[in-house]
Write a protein that holds these residues in place. Sequence first.
Motif, PDB file in Angstrom:
ATOM      1  N   TYR A   1      46.740  35.209  44.833  1.00  0.00           N
ATOM      2  CA  TYR A   1      47.840  35.846  44.103  1.00  0.00           C
ATOM      3  C   TYR A   1      47.720  37.373  44.163  1.00  0.00           C
ATOM      4  CZ  TYR A   1      51.396  36.391  40.486  1.00  0.00           C
ATOM      5  OH  TYR A   1      52.535  36.720  39.803  1.00  0.00           O
ATOM      6  N   ALA A   2      46.490  37.883  43.961  1.00  0.00           N
ATOM      7  CA  ALA A   2      46.291  39.334  44.007  1.00  0.00           C
ATOM      8  C   ALA A   2      46.623  39.889  45.390  1.00  0.00           C
ATOM      9  CB  ALA A   2      44.850  39.671  43.634  1.00  0.00           C
TER      10      ALA A   2
ATOM     11  N   GLY B   1      44.193  34.948  35.174  1.00  0.00           N
ATOM     12  CA  GLY B   1      44.563  36.346  34.984  1.00  0.00           C
ATOM     13  C   GLY B   1      43.370  37.276  35.112  1.00  0.00           C
TER      14      GLY B   1
ATOM     15  N   LYS C   1      51.827  40.599  37.947  1.00  0.00           N
ATOM     16  CA  LYS C   1      50.474  40.540  37.416  1.00  0.00           C
ATOM     17  C   LYS C   1      50.471  40.307  35.908  1.00  0.00           C
ATOM     18  CE  LYS C   1      48.217  43.329  40.963  1.00  0.00           C
ATOM     19  NZ  LYS C   1      47.476  44.567  41.268  1.00  0.00           N
TER      20      LYS C   1
ATOM     21  N   PHE D   1      48.528  37.464  33.761  1.00  0.00           N
ATOM     22  CA  PHE D   1      47.484  37.929  32.853  1.00  0.00           C
ATOM     23  C   PHE D   1      47.767  37.559  31.389  1.00  0.00           C
ATOM     24  CE2 PHE D   1      45.242  41.128  30.305  1.00  0.00           C
ATOM     25  CZ  PHE D   1      43.966  41.025  30.844  1.00  0.00           C
TER      26      PHE D   1
ATOM     27  N   SER E   1      42.239  42.130  42.271  1.00  0.00           N
ATOM     28  CA  SER E   1      43.274  43.081  42.664  1.00  0.00           C
ATOM     29  C   SER E   1      42.721  44.496  42.709  1.00  0.00           C
ATOM     30  CB  SER E   1      44.455  43.002  41.693  1.00  0.00           C
ATOM     31  OG  SER E   1      45.440  43.956  42.015  1.00  0.00           O
TER      32      SER E   1
ATOM     33  N   GLU F   1      55.042  44.310  41.514  1.00  0.00           N
ATOM     34  CA  GLU F   1      53.621  43.989  41.351  1.00  0.00           C
ATOM     35  C   GLU F   1      53.205  43.976  39.881  1.00  0.00           C
ATOM     36  OE1 GLU F   1      49.214  45.725  42.663  1.00  0.00           O
ATOM     37  OE2 GLU F   1      51.070  46.688  43.366  1.00  0.00           O
TER      38      GLU F   1
ATOM     39  N   VAL G   1      50.667  39.780  45.962  1.00  0.00           N
ATOM     40  CA  VAL G   1      51.511  40.708  45.191  1.00  0.00           C
ATOM     41  C   VAL G   1      51.058  42.157  45.341  1.00  0.00           C
ATOM     42  CG1 VAL G   1      52.013  38.912  43.496  1.00  0.00           C
ATOM     43  CG2 VAL G   1      50.162  40.528  43.053  1.00  0.00           C
ATOM     44  N   ASP G   2      49.975  42.393  46.099  1.00  0.00           N
ATOM     45  CA  ASP G   2      49.476  43.752  46.256  1.00  0.00           C
ATOM     46  C   ASP G   2      50.519  44.648  46.939  1.00  0.00           C
ATOM     47  OD1 ASP G   2      47.390  45.741  46.134  1.00  0.00           O
ATOM     48  OD2 ASP G   2      47.219  45.520  48.305  1.00  0.00           O
TER      49      ASP G   2
ATOM     50  N   MET H   1      42.480  37.442  38.834  1.00  0.00           N
ATOM     51  CA  MET H   1      43.481  38.218  39.557  1.00  0.00           C
ATOM     52  C   MET H   1      43.305  39.716  39.315  1.00  0.00           C
ATOM     53  SD  MET H   1      46.538  39.973  38.826  1.00  0.00           S
ATOM     54  CE  MET H   1      47.006  39.241  37.269  1.00  0.00           C
ATOM     55  N   THR H   2      43.043  40.114  38.084  1.00  0.00           N
ATOM     56  CA  THR H   2      42.908  41.530  37.748  1.00  0.00           C
ATOM     57  C   THR H   2      41.706  42.168  38.439  1.00  0.00           C
ATOM     58  OG1 THR H   2      43.917  41.115  35.578  1.00  0.00           O
ATOM     59  CG2 THR H   2      42.681  43.162  35.849  1.00  0.00           C
TER      60      THR H   2
ATOM     61  N   GLY I   1      43.323  33.362  41.917  1.00  0.00           N
ATOM     62  CA  GLY I   1      43.390  34.785  41.597  1.00  0.00           C
ATOM     63  C   GLY I   1      43.355  35.653  42.840  1.00  0.00           C
TER      64      GLY I   1
END
Length: 329
Positions: free
Chosen positions: A122-123, A208, A136, A140, A215, A132, A126-127, A211-212, A119
């Motif tokens: 990946y975050a 997910g 995400k 997710f 991020s 993006e 893709v930031d 990552m959320t 996570g």
Amino acid sequence: MQWFLDASTTGHKIALMVVAILLFAAVMAAILFAVDRPRRVPNWVVAAGFVGPTLLLLAVGLVYPALDTIRGSFYDRDGSEFVGLDNYVTVFTEDNFQTVLLNTLLWVVLVPLVTTGLGLVYAYLVDRTRFEGLAKALVFLPMAISMVGAGVIWKFVYEYRPDQPGVNQIGLLNQLLVMVGIEPRQFLLDAPSNTFYLIVVMIWIQAGFAMTVLSAAIKAIPDDIVEAARLDGVSGFQMFRYVTVPSIRPALVVVLTTVAIVTLKVFDVVRTMTGGQFGTSVVANEFYTQAFRQFNVGLGAALAVLLFVLVVPIIAYNVRQLRLAEEIR
């Protein structure tokens, strides 16, 4: 009283539900009416009116069952004879339960670490990229699927058919193996690797969430810190290691501990995909099996208490870290 306890027909159950809703509405209306009286009412009465029902429900629905479960763990399979610590001795000495404990340890170590790592990476990658939002959303999406649904999906992914003429593989992984000339495998039957295949499902679900949260933490890093690091010549991996990770440490702790708690209680994935057979059972699944399949209430209660004991330190550590983060702010 018997009318409330014995609802056998559909009409009776619907009527009982309506009565329960009306009773709840009446109680809440009485509480709100009582606390909304003139100022002559003492403050403690107002506080009791709002907090009292919650404390009562917690006592009836949480505290009492917990204490009763602890008590039941010291009794035999039907709760009629006191056996002391025998149930706990069984959990920690018999080979079957040692496998359960080892599997649980693998789950609670691998799932939080791998999930948080994936996570975070990946975050970070893709930031502020062009796609993006889409990137995400794709990661997710599994969070929107129930544990049982995810288990069913991955059970088809791992599905095995005998490697015989005229027999087609319906499992995605085995079909891919056949396409490249490799014999299909029984992913969910071969121990101990089958436990790792189940762990993959949990990582897929929880990535997910990690990552959320991470991020959002990355986006909350002040721009002046990033700019200062760039002026000092920090870029690429060094920026990630020395700026991003230290800045989001509280979020990392929250994700790790939250995923660890969810993993300790994992039941649906194991129950759906293997039923705890073939050496894949974990504590949460095993106490269900012992209590409701083997009807060994004492041993099931001991496993439930063990699960509770394992969860409490993680929760305490999480709360402590959150308090430290608030003090820093």
